[in-house]
Design a protein around this motif. Structure first.
Motif, short mmCIF file in Angstrom:
data_model
loop_
_atom_site.label_atom_id
_atom_site.label_comp_id
_atom_site.label_asym_id
_atom_site.label_seq_id
_atom_site.Cartn_x
_atom_site.Cartn_y
_atom_site.Cartn_z
N THR A 156 0.70 13.70 -9.07
CA THR A 156 -0.04 14.59 -8.44
C THR A 156 0.82 15.60 -8.49
O THR A 156 0.63 16.55 -8.91
N LEU A 157 1.14 14.95 -6.68
CA LEU A 157 1.86 16.64 -5.78
C LEU A 157 3.45 16.80 -6.38
O LEU A 157 3.66 17.74 -6.60
N ASP A 158 3.96 15.55 -6.47
CA ASP A 158 4.97 15.15 -7.29
C ASP A 158 5.20 16.30 -8.85
O ASP A 158 5.84 16.59 -8.74
N GLY B 257 -8.18 8.91 -2.03
CA GLY B 257 -8.21 7.61 -1.54
C GLY B 257 -7.03 6.90 -0.73
O GLY B 257 -7.25 6.17 -0.13
N ALA B 258 -5.91 7.54 -1.53
CA ALA B 258 -5.03 6.72 -1.20
C ALA B 258 -4.69 6.48 0.05
O ALA B 258 -4.37 5.63 1.18
N VAL B 259 -4.55 8.40 0.51
CA VAL B 259 -4.44 8.42 1.88
C VAL B 259 -5.05 7.49 3.28
O VAL B 259 -4.61 7.45 4.18
N THR B 260 -6.75 8.04 2.24
CA THR B 260 -7.55 7.44 3.27
C THR B 260 -7.70 5.70 3.22
O THR B 260 -7.03 5.53 4.45
N ALA B 261 -6.79 5.55 2.60
CA ALA B 261 -6.66 3.57 3.16
C ALA B 261 -4.96 3.55 3.47
O ALA B 261 -5.43 2.00 4.64
N LEU B 262 -4.06 4.23 3.49
CA LEU B 262 -3.25 4.21 4.52
C LEU B 262 -3.74 4.18 5.84
O LEU B 262 -3.19 3.60 6.75
N ASN B 263 -4.69 5.39 6.43
CA ASN B 263 -4.85 5.18 7.60
C ASN B 263 -6.20 4.53 7.76
O ASN B 263 -6.16 3.87 9.40
N ARG B 264 -6.87 3.87 7.27
CA ARG B 264 -8.11 1.89 6.97
C ARG B 264 -7.17 1.49 7.73
O ARG B 264 -7.50 0.50 8.79
N LEU B 265 -5.65 1.18 6.64
CA LEU B 265 -4.51 -0.33 7.31
C LEU B 265 -4.67 0.29 8.99
O LEU B 265 -4.47 -0.87 9.80
N HIS B 266 -4.11 1.88 9.00
CA HIS B 266 -3.49 2.14 10.59
C HIS B 266 -4.35 1.79 11.78
O HIS B 266 -3.96 0.73 12.57
N ASP B 267 -6.07 1.58 11.07
CA ASP B 267 -7.05 1.81 12.00
C ASP B 267 -7.26 0.39 11.89
O ASP B 267 -7.20 -0.51 13.39
N THR B 268 -7.37 -0.55 11.17
CA THR B 268 -8.30 -1.94 10.77
C THR B 268 -6.57 -3.14 11.68
O THR B 268 -6.60 -3.96 12.78
N LEU C 89 9.06 5.66 4.55
CA LEU C 89 8.42 7.37 3.93
C LEU C 89 9.32 8.88 4.91
O LEU C 89 9.66 9.10 6.34
N SER C 90 10.04 9.51 3.84
CA SER C 90 10.97 10.97 4.30
C SER C 90 10.27 11.82 4.94
O SER C 90 8.30 12.14 5.42
N GLU C 91 10.64 12.81 5.59
CA GLU C 91 10.31 13.76 6.60
C GLU C 91 9.24 14.90 5.54
O GLU C 91 8.06 15.05 6.28
N ASN C 92 8.86 14.91 4.35
CA ASN C 92 8.26 15.52 3.58
C ASN C 92 6.95 14.26 2.91
O ASN C 92 5.22 15.33 3.19
N GLU C 93 7.45 13.75 2.54
CA GLU C 93 6.15 12.57 2.55
C GLU C 93 5.05 12.64 3.60
O GLU C 93 3.63 12.53 3.75
N PRO D 88 0.72 -1.12 -0.35
CA PRO D 88 -0.52 0.45 0.32
C PRO D 88 0.53 1.42 0.41
O PRO D 88 0.25 2.50 -0.67
N VAL D 89 2.40 1.42 0.92
CA VAL D 89 3.04 2.19 0.48
C VAL D 89 3.47 2.44 -0.91
O VAL D 89 3.64 3.49 -1.43
N ASN D 90 3.96 1.31 -1.46
CA ASN D 90 4.07 2.13 -3.05
C ASN D 90 3.37 2.07 -3.70
O ASN D 90 2.94 3.44 -4.91
N ALA D 91 2.09 1.68 -3.57
CA ALA D 91 0.90 2.44 -4.60
C ALA D 91 0.32 4.07 -3.53
O ALA D 91 0.04 4.73 -4.90
N PHE D 92 0.48 4.53 -2.54
CA PHE D 92 0.55 5.83 -2.51
C PHE D 92 1.23 6.51 -2.83
O PHE D 92 0.74 8.00 -3.21
N LEU D 93 2.74 6.25 -3.03
CA LEU D 93 3.82 6.89 -3.46
C LEU D 93 3.69 7.00 -5.17
O LEU D 93 3.96 8.05 -5.80
#
Length: 531
Positions: free
Chosen positions: A93-95, A130-141, A162-166, A82-87
């Motif tokens: 997008t941002l980058d 959606g990717a950010v929500t997904a990472l946070n969903r994994l964090h909670d579950t 994940l870097s400081e900026n990420e 999931p972290v690869n998918a987010f990055l």
């Protein structure tokens, strides 16, 4: 350079006034030579800048090519993280806006980019959110530690750092969605990583640190923790006594805490949405515990569970009996192993892939309109018997195994779960709230579910039943089967089930929902629900 630009500007100003009269005076005509010399110098400098820009473009091309080749060498493993998918989504997008557009933009870029967009699909801001929500969903579950996630550890599974900026960007994106809890967690990781990179003697007292602490104070204030918000605000003032907003915030926080009722406000916390209330409910806690592989209650009559070969005296099963493993007796839940071969699975996935669309999660049964929500994250498609002999043969096999009439079954729904893909607790049957859900099928309610796993999943992705404590982890080629209704025709609320978020890996399933009409002699009715 400034002098040359000034001379060019001076020459241009004069030329603009006398452009129509240059031939009448050599004195004025000489300014053309000065301008020409300056233009030559500016063009050379422009060429140097363009060469530097082109070199940057070449480096970008190399970076994208190397990144793509590395990922394509093992796509399932790469996108399953999931972290690869987010990055990857952040990369486009941002980058992209920050690192790519400024380098490649010129007068021809618009047309080139339009051509590029016509040839491919790029992530959108919705994908990033959606990717950010997904990472946070994994964090909670899965009760993941944010620090471990940031440092490349997903419950013992290696993941990109994940870097400081990420971490900072993750915090800002969560904040944008109004998720102050996760915004503060990721901002704390950004703060920690910044502290570690600063000189030991200096401490975290630069402008970026002040900005991070300021955000943390605000996030904790929005979460209802005013004392911590005040403490962080005082930290900012210690670093920068003249920080205007911090001093204003300090006065405000102190005034709030001076009110005798502020402790009651703190205990209540901020007003919670329906989504927040669900995640705090016992139902979610049971669901999440099962997703993590925990036992929430003893399984009733576990001593009567069996593993057996089933033929039902059916010709399709005589030489290839079904391998049945009991998971629960009431409601009846079993696993059938080795139902599908790898070749059959490959065919089903190949047929489904080009047609996948996001699975609807909200259906207005009056208007027929469908909508989406993040309590179900997947894409699906329906395959009919006439689409492939494999699909027809598979439905024949389900009929042989279950003894139910597949003429009363829906088409085969094939689903692929995305980043942290899941489906929160729900029922497969029609209840009072979903009246007329299956009116178009005209075959009664869903009497049973045959859920086929088309892939293994490295971590997460279980099918769980929170009411009875059953958990089934995906195994490629196997299927889970259960009855949604009692024999007396009433629905069984103990069949509430959910698809847990995929932590690492890729999950494919194929659902066969069997309806009650036509089953009168195959599963006879009874006055007693348990008969």
């Amino acid at each position: 350079m400034r002098v040359q630009i000034f001379l060019s500007f001076f020459a241009i100003q004069i030329l603009s006034r006398i452009a129509a009269e240059l031939f009448t005076s050599n004195e004025h005509l000489q300014y053309v030579l000065f301008a020409e010399r300056d233009i030559a110098d500016l063009l050379r400098r422009y060429a140097i800048q363009e060469e530097m820009r082109l070199e940057s473009i070449r480096k970008l091309a190399d970076d994208y090519e190397n990144h793509a080749n590395n990922a394509l060498s093992d796509i399932s493993s790469y996108l399953g993280n999931p972290v690869n998918a987010f990055l990857l989504i952040k990369r486009f997008t941002l980058d992209w806006d920050k690192n790519v557009s400024p380098v490649v933009y010129n007068n021809t870029w618009d047309s080139m980019f339009d051509e590029f967009k016509r040839r491919t699909i790029l992530p959108s801001s919705e994908d990033l959110a959606g990717a950010v929500t997904a990472l946070n969903r994994l964090h909670d579950t899965y009760l993941l530690d944010t620090s471990m996630m940031a440092n490349g550890n997903l419950n013992g599974i290696p993941s990109p750092l994940l870097s400081e900026n990420e971490c900072y960007e993750l915090s800002q994106l969560a904040y944008k969605e109004g998720d102050f809890h996760h915004a503060s967690l990721w901002m704390e990781q950004a703060f920690t990583k910044r502290e570690r990179t600063l000189p030991i003697t200096g401490g975290c007292n630069d402008q970026k640190c002040v900005e991070i602490i300021d955000f943390l104070a605000y996030f904790h204030y929005k979460s209802g923790n005013i004392p911590l918000a005040l403490h962080l605000t005082n930290t900012i003032i210690d670093i920068d006594p003249n920080h205007e907003s911090a001093n204003n915030n300090k006065r405000y926080f102190e005034a709030v805490m001076a009110d005798e009722g502020w402790l009651q406000t703190l205990s209540k916390g901020p007003e919670k949405s329906n989504k927040d209330l669900f995640r705090a409910s016992q139902k979610f806690l049971n669901y999440a515990a099962l997703c993590r592989g925990e036992d929430i209650k003893p399984l009733k009559d576990a001593n009567k569970f069996t593993c057996r070969l089933v033929t039902n005296n059916h010709p399709l099963l005589i030489l290839r009996p079904a391998k049945e493993e009991t998971q629960h007796l009431d409601p009846f839940v079993v696993i059938y192993h080795d139902v599908l071969s790898n070749d059959e699975i490959d065919t089903i996935k190949r047929l489904a892939t080009p047609k996948l669309n996001r699975s609807a999660t909200i259906i207005n049964f009056v208007t027929g309109d469908v909508g989406y929500d993040d309590y179900r994250i997947s894409k699906s498609i329906w395959l009919r018997n006439k689409d492939s002999e494999v699909v027809k043969r598979f439905h024949d096999r389900i009929q042989a195994i279950t003894g139910l009439n597949m003429e009363a079954a829906e088409d085969l729904q094939v689903a692929n779960y995305g980043l942290a893909g899941h489906f929160e607790p729900h029922y497969d049957f029609e209840d009072k709230e979903s009246k007329n859900a299956f009116k178009s099928i005209n075959a009664g309610n869903r009497i049973a579910t045959f859920l086929n796993y088309l892939s293994d999943v490295e971590a997460g992705g279980a099918t769980v039943f929170p009411e009875i404590g059953v958990k089934v982890f995906p195994k490629k080629g196997s299927a889970a089967f259960w009855y949604n209704m009692h024999r007396n025709g009433t629905v069984d609320y103990n069949t509430m089930h959910a698809a847990c978020p995929v932590l690492v890996g890729t999950k494919w399933v194929a659902n066969s929902w069997i309806h009650e009409w036509g089953q009168e002699f195959r599963r006879p009715c009874a006055v007693d629900a348990l008969a």
